[in-house]
Design a protein around this motif. Structure first.
Motif, PDB file in Angstrom:
ATOM      1  N   TYR A  25       0.831  -1.198   0.000  1.00  0.00           N
ATOM      2  CA  TYR A  25       0.000   0.000   0.000  1.00  0.00           C
ATOM      3  C   TYR A  25       0.868   1.252   0.000  1.00  0.00           C
ATOM      4  O   TYR A  25       2.021   1.228   0.384  1.00  0.00           O
ATOM      5  CB  TYR A  25      -0.982   0.004   1.181  1.00  0.00           C
ATOM      6  CG  TYR A  25      -0.345   0.091   2.543  1.00  0.00           C
ATOM      7  CD1 TYR A  25      -0.183   1.319   3.172  1.00  0.00           C
ATOM      8  CD2 TYR A  25       0.072  -1.048   3.214  1.00  0.00           C
ATOM      9  CE1 TYR A  25       0.392   1.401   4.435  1.00  0.00           C
ATOM     10  CE2 TYR A  25       0.641  -0.976   4.476  1.00  0.00           C
ATOM     11  CZ  TYR A  25       0.798   0.258   5.085  1.00  0.00           C
ATOM     12  OH  TYR A  25       1.356   0.342   6.328  1.00  0.00           O
ATOM     13  N   LEU A 139      -2.463  -0.837  -2.915  1.00  0.00           N
ATOM     14  CA  LEU A 139      -3.650  -0.102  -2.515  1.00  0.00           C
ATOM     15  C   LEU A 139      -3.276   1.276  -1.981  1.00  0.00           C
ATOM     16  O   LEU A 139      -2.144   1.513  -1.582  1.00  0.00           O
ATOM     17  CB  LEU A 139      -4.394  -0.888  -1.431  1.00  0.00           C
ATOM     18  CG  LEU A 139      -4.677  -2.367  -1.744  1.00  0.00           C
ATOM     19  CD1 LEU A 139      -5.217  -3.071  -0.512  1.00  0.00           C
ATOM     20  CD2 LEU A 139      -5.644  -2.482  -2.902  1.00  0.00           C
ATOM     21  N   ASN A 140      -4.267   2.160  -1.925  1.00  0.00           N
ATOM     22  CA  ASN A 140      -4.084   3.472  -1.308  1.00  0.00           C
ATOM     23  C   ASN A 140      -4.353   3.319   0.179  1.00  0.00           C
ATOM     24  O   ASN A 140      -5.425   2.878   0.582  1.00  0.00           O
ATOM     25  CB  ASN A 140      -5.036   4.490  -1.929  1.00  0.00           C
ATOM     26  CG  ASN A 140      -4.817   5.888  -1.398  1.00  0.00           C
ATOM     27  OD1 ASN A 140      -3.985   6.117  -0.515  1.00  0.00           O
ATOM     28  ND2 ASN A 140      -5.551   6.833  -1.925  1.00  0.00           N
ATOM     29  N   SER A 141      -3.417   3.690   1.018  1.00  0.00           N
ATOM     30  CA  SER A 141      -3.533   3.474   2.463  1.00  0.00           C
ATOM     31  C   SER A 141      -4.688   4.241   3.093  1.00  0.00           C
ATOM     32  O   SER A 141      -5.151   3.883   4.168  1.00  0.00           O
ATOM     33  CB  SER A 141      -2.231   3.868   3.166  1.00  0.00           C
ATOM     34  OG  SER A 141      -2.022   5.261   3.081  1.00  0.00           O
ATOM     35  N   ILE A 144      -7.551   1.901   3.715  1.00  0.00           N
ATOM     36  CA  ILE A 144      -7.267   0.665   4.436  1.00  0.00           C
ATOM     37  C   ILE A 144      -7.466   0.900   5.927  1.00  0.00           C
ATOM     38  O   ILE A 144      -6.970   1.871   6.482  1.00  0.00           O
ATOM     39  CB  ILE A 144      -5.809   0.211   4.164  1.00  0.00           C
ATOM     40  CG1 ILE A 144      -5.626  -0.089   2.679  1.00  0.00           C
ATOM     41  CG2 ILE A 144      -5.462  -1.007   5.010  1.00  0.00           C
ATOM     42  CD1 ILE A 144      -4.192  -0.387   2.302  1.00  0.00           C
ATOM     43  N   TYR A 146      -6.590  -1.451   8.282  1.00  0.00           N
ATOM     44  CA  TYR A 146      -5.437  -2.043   8.955  1.00  0.00           C
ATOM     45  C   TYR A 146      -4.508  -2.626   7.910  1.00  0.00           C
ATOM     46  O   TYR A 146      -4.948  -3.237   6.939  1.00  0.00           O
ATOM     47  CB  TYR A 146      -5.848  -3.159   9.924  1.00  0.00           C
ATOM     48  CG  TYR A 146      -4.629  -3.903  10.431  1.00  0.00           C
ATOM     49  CD1 TYR A 146      -3.819  -3.353  11.413  1.00  0.00           C
ATOM     50  CD2 TYR A 146      -4.254  -5.118   9.877  1.00  0.00           C
ATOM     51  CE1 TYR A 146      -2.678  -4.000  11.839  1.00  0.00           C
ATOM     52  CE2 TYR A 146      -3.118  -5.779  10.307  1.00  0.00           C
ATOM     53  CZ  TYR A 146      -2.331  -5.213  11.289  1.00  0.00           C
ATOM     54  OH  TYR A 146      -1.196  -5.846  11.703  1.00  0.00           O
ATOM     55  N   ALA A 147      -3.221  -2.436   8.137  1.00  0.00           N
ATOM     56  CA  ALA A 147      -2.207  -3.058   7.285  1.00  0.00           C
ATOM     57  C   ALA A 147      -0.899  -3.103   8.057  1.00  0.00           C
ATOM     58  O   ALA A 147      -0.627  -2.262   8.914  1.00  0.00           O
ATOM     59  CB  ALA A 147      -2.025  -2.260   6.001  1.00  0.00           C
ATOM     60  N   ASP A 151       4.246  -3.688   4.725  1.00  0.00           N
ATOM     61  CA  ASP A 151       3.665  -3.647   3.384  1.00  0.00           C
ATOM     62  C   ASP A 151       3.560  -2.224   2.830  1.00  0.00           C
ATOM     63  O   ASP A 151       3.127  -2.032   1.700  1.00  0.00           O
ATOM     64  CB  ASP A 151       2.278  -4.293   3.392  1.00  0.00           C
ATOM     65  CG  ASP A 151       2.343  -5.792   3.693  1.00  0.00           C
ATOM     66  OD1 ASP A 151       3.364  -6.417   3.356  1.00  0.00           O
ATOM     67  OD2 ASP A 151       1.379  -6.312   4.262  1.00  0.00           O
ATOM     68  N   ASN A 152       3.945  -1.226   3.629  1.00  0.00           N
ATOM     69  CA  ASN A 152       3.887   0.171   3.196  1.00  0.00           C
ATOM     70  C   ASN A 152       5.088   0.448   2.288  1.00  0.00           C
ATOM     71  O   ASN A 152       6.229   0.408   2.727  1.00  0.00           O
ATOM     72  CB  ASN A 152       3.903   1.102   4.408  1.00  0.00           C
ATOM     73  CG  ASN A 152       3.711   2.550   4.025  1.00  0.00           C
ATOM     74  OD1 ASN A 152       3.750   2.915   2.862  1.00  0.00           O
ATOM     75  ND2 ASN A 152       3.508   3.385   5.026  1.00  0.00           N
TER      76      ASN A 152
END
Length: 164
Positions: A25, A139-141, A144, A146-147, A151-152
């Motif tokens: 993300y 993905l666009n954080s 989201i 939770y992540a 993964d950023n």
């Protein structure tokens, strides 16, 4: 019974397939705000908008001057002169409103014109990074809930674009 069994197998296969996917993300707002191209586009837009703002201020000063003169001299004016002066003020007010609307539309069009290539550049960098690093999804954080921090990939994309 047979349908339930088939659905269960499909669910298990989908879970296995999903777990093998690589997802990352990006904080798109942060990325765009720090891109040198976006910083330049915003500065260019400010300069462009300022020209409209300055002309609008001039028109407002003229309007205020005429309105003040009308208010001060209204008692000594004939009805015909009052009518003409009032119409002048109303016409100027209409011109100011039309100018404001037109300038807002022009500034918005210019914003789109300046920002479109920046968005395309960011999208290409994200796509290129994702392809080169085996991501199935980026993905666009901001959407989201939770992540994992691992993964950023915002920092990697910023580095690729020369953003700070």
């Amino acid at each position: 019974m047979r349908k339930i069994f088939v659905l269960a197998i499909v669910g298990v296969l989908m879970t296995i397939g999903a777990s093998a996917q690589k997802i990352g993300y990006v904080n798109a707002s942060e990325l765009l705000a720090t891109m040198p191209d976006m910083v330049k586009a915003n500065k260019d837009l400010e300069v462009y908008a300022k020209t409209f703002e300055d002309a609008g201020k001039t028109m407002m000063t003229e309007y205020q001057t005429k309105a003040d003169a009308f208010t001060k001299g209204e008692k000594t004016m004939s009805e015909a002169v009052k009518e003409v002066k009032y119409k002048e003020i109303m016409d100027l007010q209409k011109r100011i409103q039309d100018y404001d609307q037109s300038s807002q539309e022009k500034v918005e069009k210019k914003r789109e014109e300046l920002i479109k290539p920046v968005l395309e550049k960011a999208q290409k960098a994200i796509k290129d990074y994702g392809t080169a690093n085996g991501y199935d999804y980026i993905l666009n954080s901001e959407g989201i809930l939770y992540a994992k921090d691992a993964d950023n990939i915002t920092a990697q994309i910023k580095a690729k674009l020369g953003a700070k």
